[in-house]
Design an enzyme around this catalytic site. Structure first.
Site, mmCIF file in Angstrom:
data_model
loop_
_atom_site.group_PDB
_atom_site.id
_atom_site.type_symbol
_atom_site.label_atom_id
_atom_site.label_comp_id
_atom_site.label_asym_id
_atom_site.label_seq_id
_atom_site.Cartn_x
_atom_site.Cartn_y
_atom_site.Cartn_z
ATOM 1 C CD GLU A 188 -2.967 -1.042 2.313
ATOM 2 O OE1 GLU A 188 -2.891 -0.121 3.152
ATOM 3 O OE2 GLU A 188 -3.920 -1.846 2.287
ATOM 4 C CD GLU A 216 -3.276 -5.922 4.100
ATOM 5 O OE1 GLU A 216 -4.117 -5.159 4.639
ATOM 6 O OE2 GLU A 216 -2.062 -5.656 4.041
#
Ligand code: BG6
Length: 461
Positions: free
Chosen positions: A166, A364
């Site tokens: 991220e 995720e």
């Protein structure tokens, strides 16, 4: 209906060094920005809980990996802590860290769990933050050296590498919204940080290609599909800008090797273009990834701005759009995130149609819940809501695969309740419950269910 997944599907979970290793000032580890920030402002962390102990994986690695086996993992992603490996950021390697990560990889191997190793999960070594962090080109170079060391040292034991988790989050939280260290609020600096992160990614991929490491390398992106309130051109433009800034700013260069022209024009128009040197863009163009990790939690809904921006306020992405709350939306009240299962399918279909159907996996997805002890029955957390959450998303993943998307696996966030940055242990995400006082571990209902899911390579219903 039976939802059977392709043979060899990756089932497991993801975690990150700072969030679950603990031993933050042990084993020769140097401080990272989280250790430093907590020492300066403990009040910014839920209940004043910092990163020192977290879930103590550092000391319980062997038995924790047995718990991964017991919950059906055939793969597991974690990160290497840069500041554990290089306490001063770059010169002296820490032999205790080398030893720890070798032992972890050996134990995972013995347990039949494939390691997915990520190099950077929000955790800049403090020594390098003091040199400017991602604003500094020297730090970009240091990242390449760190990456090269990891590929050389651990390359024979790892087949799936990732450069960043991220990468847009440290840009947003650290340089726009005052939610992570260094708490800067400055759009231009944020763009520079984002560009340097991408450059560091490309440098690391280039080191990987030059090394003898086998396997694949990728990046993990939190893709938040941008949905407009309506089909009105102003709402559509708002969604397009949000998509450019938060998704395509990393997705396009990582997969296609180039930035979207519309993003470049937007930044140029607002004098936000980053400084870029000679070969930067050609490095990015040459170093495309093999595998994309998709983190999916929530969609981003936007609408055209309803008021003119305040000329006195610092410029933020919200200069271009307003957030939109869809009437009737489903929400996880603990985290404040909308739950929209179809978003996971939309992400995968977008990758199939617009990004060459590159190999992906769900790296995720998960649900954080507060006060989970209220669901304890007969000593275990009865988290049927988490099982339902996973199933509801997996149905859409299954459909995407049926429709030709190359999605290779599903990792839940997370294995054991862990330290969620400023939220610390407020919301629990694990398949395994952690008692913070005793460090006792107990598999939740979702952990037992996940084992069956992995063993059966799918589920009924
Ligand atoms: C992802 C991150 O954004 O979401 C994790 O990769 C993080 O580090 C997870 O913990 C859940 O978010 P949070 O803020 O509730 O911990």
């Amino acid at each position: 209906m039976k939802h059977q997944f392709p043979e060899g599907f990756w089932w497991g979970s993801a975690a990150s060094a700072t969030q679950f290793e603990g031993a933050a000032s042990e084993g020769g580890k140097g401080p990272n920005i989280w250790d430093h920030w907590f020492s300066q402002q403990p009040n910014r962390f839920f209940n004043g809980v910092g990163p020192e102990v977290t879930s103590d994986f550092y000391h319980r690695m062997e038995t924790d990996i047995e718990l991964m086996q017991a919950t059906g993992h055939n793969s597991f992603r974690t990160s290497i802590s840069w500041s554990r490996l290089f306490p001063d950021g770059g010169n002296e390697v820490n032999p205790e860290a080398v030893d720890f990560y070798h032992k972890m990889l050996d134990k995972l191997d013995a347990a039949g769990i494939e390691p997915f190793i990520n190099l950077y999960h929000f955790d800049m070594p403090m020594a390098l933050q003091e040199q400017g962090g991602w604003e500094s080109r020297e730090v970009v170079k240091q990242f390449s050296r760190y990456a090269r060391f990891c590929f050389e040292e651990f390359g024979s034991k790892v087949n799936h590498w990732f450069t960043f988790n991220e990468p847009v989050v440290p840009v947003e939280m650290g340089y726009l919204y005052d939610a992570h260290y260094p708490n800067v609020v400055d759009f231009k600096r944020a763009v520079q940080v984002g560009f340097h992160t991408m450059l560091a990614h490309a440098g690391a991929v280039s080191e990987f290609r030059a090394s003898e490491a086998q396997g694949k390398i990728g990046i993990i992106l939190n893709l938040t599909p941008s949905y407009p309130r309506s089909q009105h051109p102003a709402d559509l433009r708002a969604a397009e800008v949000a998509d450019l800034l938060f998704n395509r700013s990393f997705l396009d260069p990582a997969v296609k090797g180039e930035y979207p022209q519309a993003l470049v024009e937007l930044l140029r128009e607002h004098e936000l273009l980053p400084e870029c040197q000679g070969d930067d863009l050609s490095l990015i163009a040459c170093q495309r990834i093999d595998l994309l990790g998709v983190n999916y939690y929530f969609p981003r809904r936007v609408k055209a701005r309803e008021s003119l921006p305040n000329p006195e306020a610092p410029m933020l992405p919200e200069f271009f759009f307003d957030h939109y709350e869809m009437p009737g939306r489903k929400i996880n009240p603990h985290r404040g995130w909308e739950i929209y299962e179809k978003g996971i399918y939309d992400c995968l279909v977008n990758i199939r149609d617009n990004y060459g159907n590159i190999d992906t996996y769900i790296s995720e997805n998960g649900m954080g819940v507060e006060n989970e002890e209220r669901f304890i029955r007969d000593g275990e957390v009865d988290d049927q809501y988490r099982i339902d959450f996973i199933k509801d998303h997996l149905r859409w993943v299954h459909r995407a695969i049926d429709e030709g998307c190359h999605c290779r696996g599903y990792h839940l966030w997370t294995f054991i309740d862990n330290w969620s940055w400023c939220n610390a242990y407020k919301n629990r995400y694990g398949l395994v419950r952690l008692d913070l006082k005793t460090q006792q571990r107990t598999i939740k209902q979702s952990g037992h269910w996940f084992r069956e899911l992995a063993l059966n390579n799918g589920f009924d219903g």
